[in-house]
Design an enzyme around this catalytic site. Structure first.
Site, PDB file in Angstrom:
ATOM      1  N   ASP A 247       0.768  -1.053  -0.093  1.00 40.86           N
ATOM      2  CA  ASP A 247      -0.007   0.020   0.000  1.00 40.86           C
ATOM      3  C   ASP A 247       0.965   1.306   0.071  1.00 40.86           C
ATOM      4  OD1 ASP A 247      -2.330  -1.068   0.174  1.00 40.86           O
ATOM      5  OD2 ASP A 247      -2.530  -0.994   2.377  1.00 40.86           O
ATOM      6  N   LYS A 269      -3.791   3.188  -2.314  1.00 39.93           N
ATOM      7  CA  LYS A 269      -4.966   3.951  -2.519  1.00 39.93           C
ATOM      8  C   LYS A 269      -4.748   5.381  -2.142  1.00 39.93           C
ATOM      9  CE  LYS A 269      -7.219   0.423  -0.730  1.00 39.93           C
ATOM     10  NZ  LYS A 269      -8.148  -0.091   0.208  1.00 39.93           N
ATOM     11  N   GLY A 300       0.053  -0.875   5.906  1.00 37.03           N
ATOM     12  CA  GLY A 300       0.645   0.016   6.953  1.00 37.03           C
ATOM     13  C   GLY A 300      -0.016  -0.152   8.370  1.00 37.03           C
ATOM     14  N   ASP A 302      -1.417  -1.759  11.511  1.00 42.60           N
ATOM     15  CA  ASP A 302      -1.661  -3.055  11.857  1.00 42.60           C
ATOM     16  C   ASP A 302      -2.840  -3.400  10.794  1.00 42.60           C
ATOM     17  OD1 ASP A 302      -1.974  -5.304  14.133  1.00 42.60           O
ATOM     18  OD2 ASP A 302      -3.948  -4.838  13.242  1.00 42.60           O
ATOM     19  N   ALA A 331      -0.742   2.872  13.905  1.00 42.78           N
ATOM     20  CA  ALA A 331      -0.462   4.607  14.013  1.00 42.78           C
ATOM     21  C   ALA A 331      -0.512   4.916  15.297  1.00 42.78           C
ATOM     22  CB  ALA A 331      -1.214   5.024  12.973  1.00 42.78           C
ATOM     23  N   MET A 382      -7.200   8.863   9.797  1.00 43.32           N
ATOM     24  CA  MET A 382      -7.835   9.690   8.555  1.00 43.32           C
ATOM     25  C   MET A 382      -8.813  10.862   8.738  1.00 43.32           C
ATOM     26  SD  MET A 382      -8.869   6.067   6.460  1.00 43.32           S
ATOM     27  CE  MET A 382      -9.101   5.210   8.068  1.00 43.32           C
ATOM     28  N   GLY A 411       4.130  10.137  11.412  1.00 49.66           N
ATOM     29  CA  GLY A 411       4.703   9.751  12.796  1.00 49.66           C
ATOM     30  C   GLY A 411       5.757   8.622  12.861  1.00 49.66           C
TER      31      GLY A 411
HETATM   32  N1  SAH Z   1      -3.691  -0.005   9.460  1.00 51.34           N
HETATM   33  C1  SAH Z   1      -3.281   1.300   9.751  1.00 51.34           C
HETATM   34  C2  SAH Z   1      -4.152   2.413   9.425  1.00 51.34           C
HETATM   35  C3  SAH Z   1      -4.697   2.604   8.104  1.00 51.34           C
HETATM   36  S1  SAH Z   1      -5.893   3.753   7.683  1.00 51.34           S
HETATM   37  C4  SAH Z   1      -2.879   1.372  11.193  1.00 51.34           C
HETATM   38  O1  SAH Z   1      -2.969   0.332  11.967  1.00 51.34           O
HETATM   39  O2  SAH Z   1      -2.030   2.333  11.335  1.00 51.34           O
HETATM   40  C5  SAH Z   1      -4.538   5.203   7.261  1.00 51.34           C
HETATM   41  C6  SAH Z   1      -4.388   6.142   8.269  1.00 51.34           C
HETATM   42  O3  SAH Z   1      -3.660   5.867   9.390  1.00 51.34           O
HETATM   43  C7  SAH Z   1      -3.972   7.536   7.976  1.00 51.34           C
HETATM   44  O4  SAH Z   1      -4.884   8.353   7.065  1.00 51.34           O
HETATM   45  C8  SAH Z   1      -3.413   8.044   9.391  1.00 51.34           C
HETATM   46  O5  SAH Z   1      -4.641   8.749  10.017  1.00 51.34           O
HETATM   47  C9  SAH Z   1      -3.124   6.916   9.902  1.00 51.34           C
HETATM   48  N2  SAH Z   1      -1.549   6.810   9.756  1.00 51.34           N
HETATM   49  C10 SAH Z   1      -0.790   5.740   9.238  1.00 51.34           C
HETATM   50  N3  SAH Z   1       0.441   5.736   9.330  1.00 51.34           N
HETATM   51  C11 SAH Z   1       1.049   6.874   9.887  1.00 51.34           C
HETATM   52  C12 SAH Z   1       1.755   7.850  10.379  1.00 51.34           C
HETATM   53  N4  SAH Z   1       2.994   7.250  10.074  1.00 51.34           N
HETATM   54  N5  SAH Z   1       1.783   8.959  10.736  1.00 51.34           N
HETATM   55  C13 SAH Z   1       0.450   9.540  10.974  1.00 51.34           C
HETATM   56  N6  SAH Z   1      -0.647   8.722  10.808  1.00 51.34           N
HETATM   57  C14 SAH Z   1      -0.578   7.479  10.151  1.00 51.34           C
END
Ligand code: SAH
Length: 466
Positions: A247, A269, A300, A302, A331, A382, A411
């Protein structure tokens, strides 16, 4: 890359070492381990070199004609003019040359070596930090059991047999991975080579060599960005995958950890720009596994937190395809830790909720009443586009206007940036700071701890406005 690492076959090759002191002795020792035929040329022969056998010694000073016939030359004298002359002559005759401690005059340099022959690991800093290379070598020395060499020899003895029996390359790779990572390797390491060999024969015979039904999907949480936040399991499965499907949020640094020959498929996406619809991704994973591939599906954070991981494995389950799920650092955990904002704290928050701020038809359908309750932390994924609406809705449902809120961009990476403020001020501040996705929002009085507990500084830093 300043130097190309290659392994030189010097067996029975004539090599010249100019100089015969202690340093020359060490180079001679290396050359002889590689099976070279060594001539030493020096006016004075040091003690160590004098004691060595199987050398041809010419006790004289170097002249350019001495170089003909040699495949490789090392100059290890303490005379700069001789070293320069050797380098110049070798270069003119296109003979690889190393002048000890003088990369400028050398066409090749010596790496630090971990020798588990036939496994040999070479480490180089390109001459910039030899001590660091040596420290790395020491780390690897302690990490790699000496018996690795014996394991490689065992594999070598069965290489052809395995090749004949197991025709499909991916299946063969799986076979060897099992040998090197399981009980067979353990037996070699504990000195039971005969048991190891028997086990190897048994597992080889147990394989249906024409089978190609071994596809599998690893649904892997890749964490919030920094590669060293991957789990060991994620790394191991990623490195054995034949295909990587990833992704947008998965960093290049993590993709680079996959096998070089693995196929990499981007299905990322972006908001309002779905490059591959979710049902197609689900089916793609199934099809790849059915064609016998081991598929690393990298997501990204979990996979089970706003990751649609559930939908992907539902399809696999329905089609009878084996899979494993590897959790990742979501995140919320990653950003909170790297921002110095504990998600719970005895004095601030006894619970924490994760919600999505993704706007469906420009509306955020959240339980505002519940999210406005005190003594909790609200984490919004998001939420950047809906930030203004979110803050306004929380205030309208009873949250204090001055409730601390933080927005964390990218982050855990070196591009991490944090903007803190209050429900009333943050939307405006974020516009001023030119923030970009991905961002995570943390709301609650725990955010006030950030000033005190912040420890990680990405390159973009921090902007505190509470
Ligand atoms: N499965 C992912 C989330 C996917 S949805 C998880 O567990 O983290 C995607 C959202 O995750 C982004 O829009 C943002 O809000 C957040 N996100 C993912 N990585 C991030 C990062 N390094 N820094 C800040 N927000 C992050």
């Amino acid at each position: 890359m300043d130097y190309l690492p290659i392994f030189f076959n010097l067996k029975e090759q004539h090599c010249l070492v100019v100089g015969a002191g202690d340093i020359a002795a060490r180079k001679i020792e290396l050359l002889s381990r590689a099976g070279a035929k060594i001539t030493v040329l020096a006016q004075e022969i040091g003690e160590a070199v004098g004691a060595m056998q199987y050398l041809t010694i010419q006790q004289k000073s170097f002249v350019p004609d001495d170089l003909s016939q040699f495949k490789l030359v090392i100059s290890a004298t303490n005379n700069p003019e001789t070293n320069a002359l050797v380098a110049k002559t070798a270069t003119e005759q296109s003979i690889p040359v190393n002048v000890v401690d003088n990369p400028g005059l050398s066409s090749f340099i010596f790496p630090a070596i971990v020798d588990r022959s036939p496994i040999v690991i070479a480490i180089s800093s390109g001459g910039s930090a030899p001590v660091l290379a040596r420290l790395l070598r020491a780390k690897l020395e302690s990490l790699i059991p000496p018996a690795y060499g014996r394991l490689a020899c065992l594999a070598d003895r069965y290489r052809d047999k395995v090749k004949q029996h197991v025709k499909h390359v991916p299946l063969r790779r799986i076979f060897w991975e099992t040998v090197f990572q399981g009980n067979i390797a353990e037996q070699v390491f504990s000195g039971n080579e005969q048991i190891a060999e028997n086990l190897l024969i048994q597992s080889l015979n147990a394989i249906d060599g024409n089978d190609n039904n071994y596809g599998e999907v690893y649904l892997i949480g890749a964490g919030p960005g920094a590669a060293d936040l991957l789990t060991f399991r994620a790394l191991r499965l990623l490195q054995q995958a034949d295909v990587v499907v990833y992704d947008r949020l998965v960093s290049d640094e993590i993709i680079d950890l996959a096998r070089r020959d693995a196929e990499k498929i981007y299905v990322g996406k972006q908001r309002q720009n779905h490059s591959l619809p979710q049902p197609d991704i689900n089916q793609l994973l199934a099809d790849l596994a059915k064609s016998g591939k081991r598929v690393a599906r990298l997501k990204g954070g979990d996979p089970f937190i706003f990751g649609r991981g559930g939908e992907e494995i539902e399809t696999l389950m329905a089609q009878g395809i084996p899979f494993q799920v590897v959790p990742g650092i979501t995140a919320a955990s990653g950003c909170a830790s790297y921002a110095g904002i504990p998600l719970t704290h005895r004095d601030h928050a006894q619970s924490c909720v994760f919600v999505t701020g993704h706007l469906k038809d420009d509306r955020v359908n959240l339980n505002w009443k519940q999210l406005s309750l005190p003594n909790q932390t609200v984490v919004i994924y998001m939420g950047l586009v809906g930030l203004e609406l979110i803050c306004a809705a929380l205030i309208a449902h009873g949250s204090p206007k001055d409730l601390p809120i933080a927005l964390i961009q990218q982050g855990t990476t070196d591009k991490q940036k944090i903007v803190t403020g209050t429900l009333a001020t943050l939307p405006g501040l974020v516009v001023d700071e030119g923030i970009k996705a991905p961002t995570l929002i943390i709301i609650g009085t725990v955010v006030s701890l950030h000033d005190k507990l912040s420890w990680f500084t990405g390159t973009l830093g921090d902007s505190s406005n509470v």
